[in-house]
Design a protein around this motif. Structure first.
Motif, short mmCIF file in Angstrom:
data_model
loop_
_atom_site.label_atom_id
_atom_site.label_comp_id
_atom_site.label_asym_id
_atom_site.label_seq_id
_atom_site.Cartn_x
_atom_site.Cartn_y
_atom_site.Cartn_z
N PHE A 261 -40.61 12.25 -24.31
CA PHE A 261 -40.91 12.13 -22.82
C PHE A 261 -40.54 13.79 -22.30
CE2 PHE A 261 -41.18 7.81 -23.07
CZ PHE A 261 -42.10 7.56 -21.93
N ASN A 262 -39.95 14.48 -23.30
CA ASN A 262 -39.45 15.97 -23.10
C ASN A 262 -40.74 16.86 -22.98
OD1 ASN A 262 -38.56 18.61 -23.50
ND2 ASN A 262 -36.71 18.04 -24.32
N GLU A 263 -41.25 17.23 -21.79
CA GLU A 263 -42.35 18.10 -21.92
C GLU A 263 -42.16 19.32 -22.63
OE1 GLU A 263 -45.05 16.96 -20.56
OE2 GLU A 263 -44.78 16.26 -18.71
N ARG A 264 -41.10 20.07 -22.56
CA ARG A 264 -40.98 21.15 -23.31
C ARG A 264 -41.05 21.06 -24.84
NH1 ARG A 264 -36.03 25.12 -21.93
NH2 ARG A 264 -36.95 24.82 -19.81
N LEU A 265 -40.62 19.87 -25.18
CA LEU A 265 -40.49 19.60 -26.65
C LEU A 265 -41.96 19.18 -27.17
CD1 LEU A 265 -39.00 19.38 -29.60
CD2 LEU A 265 -38.42 16.96 -28.77
N ARG A 266 -42.45 18.36 -26.12
CA ARG A 266 -43.89 18.20 -26.47
C ARG A 266 -44.74 19.20 -26.91
NH1 ARG A 266 -45.30 12.90 -25.22
NH2 ARG A 266 -47.44 13.28 -24.39
N LYS A 267 -44.77 20.26 -26.03
CA LYS A 267 -45.39 21.42 -26.22
C LYS A 267 -45.02 22.22 -27.51
CE LYS A 267 -47.62 21.04 -22.29
NZ LYS A 267 -47.83 19.63 -22.61
N LYS A 268 -43.75 22.17 -27.53
CA LYS A 268 -43.42 23.22 -29.16
C LYS A 268 -43.90 22.21 -30.34
CE LYS A 268 -39.28 25.43 -27.77
NZ LYS A 268 -37.94 25.79 -28.11
N LEU A 269 -44.02 20.90 -30.19
CA LEU A 269 -44.35 20.09 -31.21
C LEU A 269 -45.85 20.28 -31.36
CD1 LEU A 269 -41.97 17.29 -31.26
CD2 LEU A 269 -41.99 19.22 -32.72
#
Lengths: 454, 87
Positions: free
Chosen positions: A175-183
């Protein structure tokens, strides 16, 4: 007993045994007829269920941690129609032979890639091919995976439900938006909620989700946050997978280029998994498999997909992995869409690699299932063969035995993959190391020895 | 030379694979069979040995459990490569 074993580095669980390696197990076109000749004989009578897996390789975006075979949908649109035709033909090629005559399929599981990305008509075409060619009269579960974009279509879900699909699962991941984008996970958290709403509105009932831990830039606080958000959504089952940063991969290159602030290590991985165990248990979700937690109202059922590793599994589609206890066959299809279609159009099974599994290896596979299922009956394994090693694990408080069962302890739940590895044969350990070494040498992905995310 | 290689193996395995420098590793400790090291750990060890002892690349056929099972057997393999280089 002096065998003190103190696991330090948490290993990923093993879902396949023995391994298949393109470099060691390649099947050539001129030998495949002999390898597949088992199909001419009826399947032997067995208590093992017969499950089916369908691999759909298309994705609308490519997550940079995923080792599974997939292709971008946008650049392969023209191949969807030939692919569906080839897949239907592959099902027919199997059905024409004697092996499946009278065999009742218990479960159909669609994975990928993103199966829900296929159009409704294509999914139904493939389902109809299964229903027509194989005995699906007692199928208990038809499960299809999707992402937070493809599961938002309530009407599609309803149409699939009307056509026998009983379950769906969504890769939520974090649910971490920033991590989603990085992945490289393009849908945002809002899309996750929209998908859950669509699943509910379609009255789908059974659904599950995947989440990731051990990601770069992830910590225990985020894991707890993810667990709380997932518990609010009340899925029937949760799969938690550890992210591995493999050599040669894009993710490794991002790490090397300093794109992440923190990199997981053995301590942080242990802490994150501990947070998962405590978090889900705290929300009333008991751990039901080494990487699964179930809603207490919806515990795993007999022909649910959580039994897949204990069953005969036939797979269709590129990279599909077949494992048949009943004949000791262990093989996978081409991890290449063009080759897959070409072979089928030429009347060949689209095999890439495979081996014949001996009775000894089947027993080793069965002992691997003890950590996976958390507990097994002694009669499910060759207990006397593995007693010495089980005793070493028990001495170190990783496993326990009762009069009729063998299981892993609370401490052992943290180390399920390590316990499985402890039971690997010398030969399999050597084969795995050779496969990894050659994959790294040839700059291939370790999982399928292909170019996924490399 | 052999003792130096054995020491390098022990040091790498304890510090970078099992993360416990107090773990007791003997010359003939079976690293794989005792669960001290897994396939990925072996790959890391191979990479380390290649770098430290300036071996261009181990041959694929030499990646066997027998060759990489103990610090002693690993040292024998490294020595084989060092001898080949000298010749």
């Amino acid at each position: 007993m002096n065998d003190t074993i103190d696991f330090k580095e948490k290993l990923t669980n093993f879902y396949r045994y023995p391994s298949i390696c393109l470099f060691q197990d390649g099947i050539k076109k001129d030998t495949q007829a002999e390898y597949m000749s088992f199909l001419d004989k009826p399947r032997i009578k067995t208590d093992r269920q017969q499950m089916v897996y369908i691999h759909i390789p298309f994705c609308s975006y490519l997550c940079n941690y995923c080792p599974f075979y997939k292709v971008p949908e946008r650049s392969h649109t023209a191949m969807i129609e030939p692919f569906v035709k080839a897949l239907v033909k592959e099902i027919e090629m199997y059905a024409e032979r004697g092996f499946f005559k009278g065999v009742k399929i218990t479960n159909i599981n669609w994975g990928g890639g993103t199966p829900m990305l296929l159009g409704t008509e294509h999914i139904i075409t493939i389902l109809d091919a299964l229903y027509k060619n194989l005995d699906c009269s007692e199928v208990g579960v038809v499960s299809i995976e999707g992402d937070a974009f493809s599961l938002q279509d309530k009407d599609k879900l309803k149409a699939l439900k009307a056509h026998g699909v009983t379950r769906t699962s969504m890769g939520i991941q974090t649910f971490n938006e920033r991590l989603r984008k990085k992945l490289g996970v393009l849908p945002d958290v809002t899309d996750v909620y929209k998908s859950v709403k669509a699943i509910e509105r379609a009255d789908f009932g059974e659904w599950g989700c995947d989440i990731l831990y051990n990601c770069p830039d992830q910590n225990v606080t985020e894991i707890r946050y993810n667990v709380d958000r997932i518990a609010e959504l009340s899925p029937w089952v949760i799969d938690a997978y550890d992210l591995n940063i493999s050599p040669n991969t894009k993710l490794q290159k991002m790490v090397d280029a300093g794109k992440f602030n923190t990199i997981p290590n053995n301590i942080s991985e242990i802490n994150m998994f501990q947070a998962l165990m405590e978090g889900f248990e705290g929300h009333g979700y008991p751990q039901t498999r080494s990487v699964n937690w179930n809603n207490p109202e919806h515990m795993p059922h007999e022909n649910g997909i959580l039994n897949v590793f204990n069953s005969d599994l036939i797979s269709f589609g590129p990279s599909g992995r077949t494992f048949l206890y009943s004949t000791g066959k262990n093989y996978r299809n081409h991890t290449n869409l063009e080759k897959y279609i070409e072979d089928i159009n030429n009347g060949l099974f689209p095999l890439e690699a495979g081996n014949d599994v001996t009775q000894t290896q089947l027993e080793e596979r069965d002992i691997m299932l003890v950590p996976y299922f958390l507990e097994r009956k002694k009669t499910d394994i060759n207990y006397s063969r593995f007693k010495e090693k089980i005793d070493i694990m028990a001495h170190n408080d990783y496993m326990y035995t009762t009069d009729d069962s063998v299981g892993i302890t609370e401490k052992g739940k943290m180390w399920a993959g390590n316990i499985q590895y402890f039971f690997h044969s010398d030969d399999e350990m050597g084969r795995m190391a050779k496969s990894m070494f050659k994959s790294i040498q040839e700059k291939k992905n370790l999982f399928n020895q292909d170019l996924m995310n490399v | 030379m052999k003792n130096e290689i054995i020491a390098a193996v022990k040091s790498f395995v304890s510090a970078k694979v099992v993360y416990n420098e107090t773990v007791k590793i003997e010359d003939n400790t079976e690293l794989w069979k005792t669960g001290l090291i897994d396939s990925m750990g072996v790959i890391r060890l191979i990479s380390h040995m290649q770098e430290v002892f300036e071996i261009e690349e181990f041959d694929y056929n030499d990646i066997t459990l027998d060759n990489f099972n103990t610090p002693n057997s690993i040292a024998d393999l490294v020595l084989k490569y060092k001898t080949q280089i000298k010749q």
